[in-house]
Design an enzyme around this catalytic site. Sequence first.
Site, PDB file in Angstrom:
ATOM      1  N   THR A 157      14.044   0.687  21.453  1.00 11.28           N
ATOM      2  CA  THR A 157      13.568  -0.647  21.769  1.00 11.28           C
ATOM      3  C   THR A 157      12.071  -0.551  21.945  1.00 11.28           C
ATOM      4  O   THR A 157      11.585   0.513  22.300  1.00 11.28           O
ATOM      5  CB  THR A 157      14.169  -1.096  23.130  1.00 11.28           C
ATOM      6  N   ARG A 185      26.744  -7.152  17.913  1.00 15.12           N
ATOM      7  CA  ARG A 185      26.525  -6.348  19.124  1.00 15.12           C
ATOM      8  C   ARG A 185      25.177  -6.707  19.794  1.00 15.12           C
ATOM      9  O   ARG A 185      24.162  -6.889  19.137  1.00 15.12           O
ATOM     10  CB  ARG A 185      26.540  -4.877  18.743  1.00 15.12           C
ATOM     11  N   GLY A 187      22.744  -5.420  23.097  1.00 25.06           N
ATOM     12  CA  GLY A 187      22.550  -4.383  24.109  1.00 25.06           C
ATOM     13  C   GLY A 187      21.891  -4.944  25.359  1.00 25.06           C
ATOM     14  O   GLY A 187      22.092  -6.104  25.733  1.00 25.06           O
ATOM     15  N   ASP A 188      21.095  -4.117  25.996  1.00 23.98           N
ATOM     16  CA  ASP A 188      20.460  -4.493  27.261  1.00 23.98           C
ATOM     17  C   ASP A 188      19.203  -5.336  27.090  1.00 23.98           C
ATOM     18  O   ASP A 188      18.780  -6.020  28.031  1.00 23.98           O
ATOM     19  CB  ASP A 188      20.062  -3.215  28.014  1.00 23.98           C
ATOM     20  N   GLY A 211      21.869   1.037  25.365  1.00 26.40           N
ATOM     21  CA  GLY A 211      21.931  -0.334  25.858  1.00 26.40           C
ATOM     22  C   GLY A 211      23.176  -0.662  26.650  1.00 26.40           C
ATOM     23  O   GLY A 211      23.119  -1.419  27.631  1.00 26.40           O
TER      24      GLY A 211
HETATM   25  N1  GLY Z   1      18.261  -0.485  24.112  1.00 24.06           N
HETATM   26  C1  GLY Z   1      18.457  -1.233  22.934  1.00 24.06           C
HETATM   27  C2  GLY Z   1      19.851  -1.430  22.584  1.00 24.06           C
HETATM   28  O1  GLY Z   1      20.716  -0.674  23.018  1.00 24.06           O
HETATM   29  O2  GLY Z   1      20.130  -2.361  21.845  1.00 24.06           O
END
Ligand code: GLY
Length: 302
Positions: A157, A185, A187-188, A211
């Site tokens: 990221t 999907r 993520g965080d 994430g």
């Molecule tokens: N940290 C980015 C993701 O897992 O999408």
Amino acid sequence: MAQSEGWSLIVHGGAKPWDPAEEQANRDGVDQAVRAGAAVLAAGGSALDAVETAIRTLEDLPIFNAGRGSVPNQAGGIEMCAGLMDGRDLSAGAVGAIREVRNPIGVARLLMAEKEVLLVGEGATRFAKDKGVPLASQQELLAEAEKHAATEGQHDTVGAVALDQAGNLAAGTSTGGINGQKVGRIGDSPLPGGGLYADNHIGAVCFSGDGETITRLALAGRIMASLEDGEDVEKAIAKSVAKLPGTGGAEADGGGIGIRKDGQIGWAHNSPMFAVGMLTSRMSGPAVYLHKSEEAEGGARR
Ligand code: GLY
């Protein structure tokens, strides 16, 4: 770690495996991004504008897994996530699994003016289109992307955290997600309290890495609680990323950057590489690192 008065900016280019062939491009990229964001702060601009500017710069560089350099999903398409948070009023804007835009962070910024905090998938792309953001087809995005050597399953990221001259904090993130991820999907990165948080009364932080595990641990929220208790920002981030393997398995790693409300800057990672660029009003030029150990060695001050 640095203490700052005036303004401060720290950016990162992702927690990821070490690839010697990509060292220079990572150093140059975070250097370029921190200079672009710092120019906003030095001119009296807001932390929010500086974070958006720095992240746009990172999204436009193909070396980073965000915007132009985003990795493809399981179906060979590109879906991206981004988030922005303003410490002045806790306003936040985020997009998840957005397609057909070149700069997801710009869409996240536009959403900050609305009630909704997070739009995903088709709804996020529709919002961008309604706001006049130019769209590009998946084929165009894939053709334009100069893919870096991302390995299957790699996640990383980009992010930025800023403190402006008025004492305001902001944090932002942007990512292409995991190479080969399931369609849809998220993520965080677009989740306040997960991959980012900013509160003028406490500090601002953002994460990169696994994430799912960052989300399960609500790492950004944990940092806020630690900082509120007076913890050192760097120690708080280091403790947080150290929790990743215990919860997500041996492969779960990450990195984080943060600024406390008093200007204290910190960063930590347990990934092999974590490209970081830092510049404050007290520094003569950016400091750029690919690993924490470089900071102790005096680093690559430019
Ligand atoms: N940290 C980015 C993701 O897992 O999408």
